[in-house]
Design a protein around this motif. Structure first.
Motif, mmCIF file in Angstrom:
data_model
loop_
_atom_site.group_PDB
_atom_site.id
_atom_site.type_symbol
_atom_site.label_atom_id
_atom_site.label_comp_id
_atom_site.label_asym_id
_atom_site.label_seq_id
_atom_site.Cartn_x
_atom_site.Cartn_y
_atom_site.Cartn_z
ATOM 1 N N ALA A 434 0.830 -1.214 0.000
ATOM 2 C CA ALA A 434 0.000 0.000 0.000
ATOM 3 C C ALA A 434 0.858 1.257 0.000
ATOM 4 O O ALA A 434 0.384 2.327 -0.382
ATOM 5 C CB ALA A 434 -0.930 -0.007 1.212
ATOM 6 N N ASP A 435 2.112 1.154 0.419
ATOM 7 C CA ASP A 435 2.994 2.320 0.466
ATOM 8 C C ASP A 435 4.442 1.826 0.484
ATOM 9 O O ASP A 435 4.715 0.621 0.437
ATOM 10 C CB ASP A 435 2.691 3.195 1.691
ATOM 11 C CG ASP A 435 2.698 2.407 2.991
ATOM 12 O OD1 ASP A 435 3.522 1.459 3.113
ATOM 13 O OD2 ASP A 435 1.877 2.707 3.879
ATOM 14 N N GLU A 436 5.364 2.760 0.577
ATOM 15 C CA GLU A 436 6.772 2.392 0.517
ATOM 16 C C GLU A 436 7.220 1.623 1.759
ATOM 17 O O GLU A 436 8.142 0.797 1.690
ATOM 18 C CB GLU A 436 7.636 3.643 0.324
ATOM 19 C CG GLU A 436 7.480 4.700 1.401
ATOM 20 C CD GLU A 436 8.324 5.940 1.124
ATOM 21 O OE1 GLU A 436 9.152 5.897 0.188
ATOM 22 O OE2 GLU A 436 8.163 6.942 1.847
ATOM 23 N N ALA A 437 6.577 1.862 2.888
ATOM 24 C CA ALA A 437 6.929 1.103 4.092
ATOM 25 C C ALA A 437 6.551 -0.363 3.926
ATOM 26 O O ALA A 437 7.323 -1.270 4.284
ATOM 27 C CB ALA A 437 6.231 1.704 5.310
ATOM 28 N N GLU A 438 5.366 -0.637 3.369
ATOM 29 C CA GLU A 438 4.954 -2.018 3.139
ATOM 30 C C GLU A 438 5.815 -2.676 2.072
ATOM 31 O O GLU A 438 6.120 -3.876 2.161
ATOM 32 C CB GLU A 438 3.476 -2.083 2.754
ATOM 33 C CG GLU A 438 2.542 -1.750 3.908
ATOM 34 C CD GLU A 438 1.110 -2.162 3.632
ATOM 35 O OE1 GLU A 438 0.837 -2.736 2.554
ATOM 36 O OE2 GLU A 438 0.248 -1.910 4.503
ATOM 37 N N ALA A 439 6.224 -1.929 1.065
ATOM 38 C CA ALA A 439 7.127 -2.485 0.051
ATOM 39 C C ALA A 439 8.451 -2.893 0.699
ATOM 40 O O ALA A 439 9.010 -3.950 0.377
ATOM 41 C CB ALA A 439 7.356 -1.452 -1.052
ATOM 42 N N TRP A 440 8.943 -2.068 1.610
ATOM 43 C CA TRP A 440 10.167 -2.378 2.363
ATOM 44 C C TRP A 440 9.989 -3.684 3.134
ATOM 45 O O TRP A 440 10.859 -4.569 3.113
ATOM 46 C CB TRP A 440 10.448 -1.212 3.307
ATOM 47 C CG TRP A 440 11.690 -1.312 4.160
ATOM 48 C CD1 TRP A 440 12.895 -0.723 3.919
ATOM 49 C CD2 TRP A 440 11.835 -2.027 5.387
ATOM 50 N NE1 TRP A 440 13.781 -1.020 4.921
ATOM 51 C CE2 TRP A 440 13.156 -1.823 5.844
ATOM 52 C CE3 TRP A 440 10.980 -2.808 6.154
ATOM 53 C CZ2 TRP A 440 13.632 -2.379 7.022
ATOM 54 C CZ3 TRP A 440 11.459 -3.376 7.334
ATOM 55 C CH2 TRP A 440 12.765 -3.159 7.759
ATOM 56 N N ALA A 441 8.844 -3.820 3.814
ATOM 57 C CA ALA A 441 8.603 -5.001 4.641
ATOM 58 C C ALA A 441 8.432 -6.261 3.797
ATOM 59 O O ALA A 441 8.941 -7.336 4.156
ATOM 60 C CB ALA A 441 7.372 -4.780 5.514
ATOM 61 N N LEU A 442 7.730 -6.157 2.679
ATOM 62 C CA LEU A 442 7.522 -7.328 1.830
ATOM 63 C C LEU A 442 8.837 -7.820 1.234
ATOM 64 O O LEU A 442 9.067 -9.029 1.117
ATOM 65 C CB LEU A 442 6.529 -6.990 0.720
ATOM 66 C CG LEU A 442 5.066 -6.876 1.160
ATOM 67 C CD1 LEU A 442 4.221 -6.311 0.032
ATOM 68 C CD2 LEU A 442 4.531 -8.239 1.600
#
Length: 456
Positions: A434-442
């Motif tokens: 949903a955002d860059e933080a979630e992309a980092w986590a995935l």
């Protein structure tokens, strides 16, 4: 950020206590097993037993708190007495509901309200028999925060409240039934018909002196196992804000028998472990402790900043925040320590101490709530926020996985609550960020799941 003072205290263990093995826990009995026959009804969370609910709109309520370990036995002991007295009562249907209730999931004021007895007309003979029946469970159950105790450390509390709806009629006026306040357990204008059956309880003078040194003026969090308060340090030469954390005796007991005091003792030991391993700058400073029977408290440096979960919920969580938390986790693991409940809410952002800082701690990031932390190689921590599949056996990988899940969890979706925080790690990889933080986590979750086990 306020400067740390020396850590002092008494009675805290030198090593992190390990929880005992959890015994098998019996399920809660069905009303028919208690002798209710067909005189019962049920809802999603409760069994209602005995005669029909009182026909009046308000009156006395008795609360019998129970724990995972003693609830079945207590119900078998008390229910026949209530049925024989012709009273209406209700109790939680299952152990999961009891655990959530005592944890404060349904509200802080509802802690301990596992068995509720409607008592329109108090009778001395009944109350004496009830107190006798509960005698073996003295000092074994949590307190009900917003009800008056019968004393003697009995698991028995009371208040005057509405039987139907949420209002009372007092002196011809309709007023709100304030169920979240101990001061209104017996509302103004109501004569306390149960006071004569209570016993005074003496408080340890050491507890009173300790709490007077650190008067609290705001509750930061209240739950079944502990309370966290914004307080003042009256012993400091200048004005100093602190965080006061208190463990609740028999509060939110775990299947292994540990309670809020045990968990806080573990947290105090973990703070000292951090000092031994030179990790103490990565958490708020431990300033003072109290450890006496039935009461444990610690005083921490106050960090004036939000946690990372606050950033996420407000759309301000960025990869740089996550990098700082990840670095903290790696530093802990390198020193042989795991966090156990490594989630966004347990990372605080404070003022940057040094513009040339080269570590997350120097940049003002601190980790809090160390009651689930321990030395790598110890038993698994007793409390987790998320229940993940597959759960890594290595506590370091578990820390990392739980942190990533806390970034990806959809907190704002309807139906997401403490009770259903079960997450399939592989399913997480199928979603779009949903955002860059979630992309980092995935990205990191994908690597974590594909990595070989870490060497111990």
């Amino acid at each position: 950020m306020l400067r740390a003072g020396p850590a002092v205290g008494r009675g805290a263990p030198a090593a992190v206590p390990e929880p005992p093995a959890a015994p098998a826990i019996a399920a809660l009995p069905h009303p028919r097993e208690l002798g209710a026959g067909s005189s019962f009804a049920e809802s999603a969370l409760w069994y209602a037993c005995g005669v029909p609910a009182p026909g009046i709109r308000q009156g006395w309520k008795l609360y019998v708190p129970m724990t995972l370990l003693n609830a079945p036995e207590m119900l078998h002991r008390v229910a026949p007495l209530l049925l024989g007295a012709g009273l209406h009562f209700k109790y939680v249907k299952d152990l999961a509901t009891l655990q959530h209730l005592n944890a404060g999931v349904h509200g802080y004021s509802q802690i301990g309200k596992c068995l509720v007895v409607y008592l329109p007309h108090p009778q001395e003979s009944f109350l004496e028999r009830l107190k006798e029946a509960l005698g073996p469970y003295r000092d074994q159950c949590p307190a009900v925060p917003c009800a008056r105790p019968f004393g003697g450390r009995l698991p028995l509390f009371y208040r005057f409240g509405a039987y139907v709806g949420s209002t009372l009629v007092l002196d011809g006026r309709e007023v709100t039934d304030d169920r979240s306040s101990l001061a209104h357990a017996v509302p103004e204008g109501v004569s306390d018909a149960l006071a004569g059956f209570t016993e005074p309880e003496a408080e340890d003078p050491d507890v009173g002196r300790f709490l007077r040194r650190y008067p609290a003026f705001r509750a930061l969090a209240q739950q079944g196992k502990s309370g966290v308060f914004h307080a003042m340090d009256t012993t400091a030469p200048t004005l100093r804000q602190v965080v006061l954390k208190t463990g609740y005796h028999r509060g939110q007991m775990q299947p292994d028998g540990t309670d809020g005091c045990d968990l806080l003792r573990r947290e105090i030991a973990c703070y000292r472990l951090l000092a031994e391993r030179r990790l103490d700058r990565m958490a708020p400073a431990l300033l003072d402790t109290l450890d006496v029977p039935r009461k444990v408290a610690l005083v921490l440096e106050y960090v004036d900043g939000p946690n990372f979960l606050h950033h996420k919920l407000n759309g301000r969580l960025r990869p740089r925040h996550l990098d700082q938390a990840w670095l903290l986790l790696e530093r802990f693991h390198a020193a042989g320590v795991y966090l156990g409940d490594a989630k966004l809410a347990n990372f605080l952002v404070g003022p940057i101490a040094d513009a040339d800082a080269d570590s997350a701690a120097d940049e003002g990031v601190r980790v809090v709530d160390l009651e689930a932390a321990g030395v790598i190689g110890d038993h698994a921590p007793p409390i987790r926020t998320f229940f993940i599949t597959p759960e890594p056996e290595d506590p370091r990988r578990s820390d990392l996985a739980h942190f990533l899940v806390s970034v990806l969890y959809p907190y704002d979706q309807a139906g997401k609550s403490w009770a259903n925080r079960r997450v399939d790690l592989r399913a997480c990889l199928e979603r779009e960020p949903a955002d860059e933080a979630e992309a980092w986590a995935l990205e990191r979750l994908r690597v974590l799941l594909d990595e070989a086990p870490l060497p111990l």
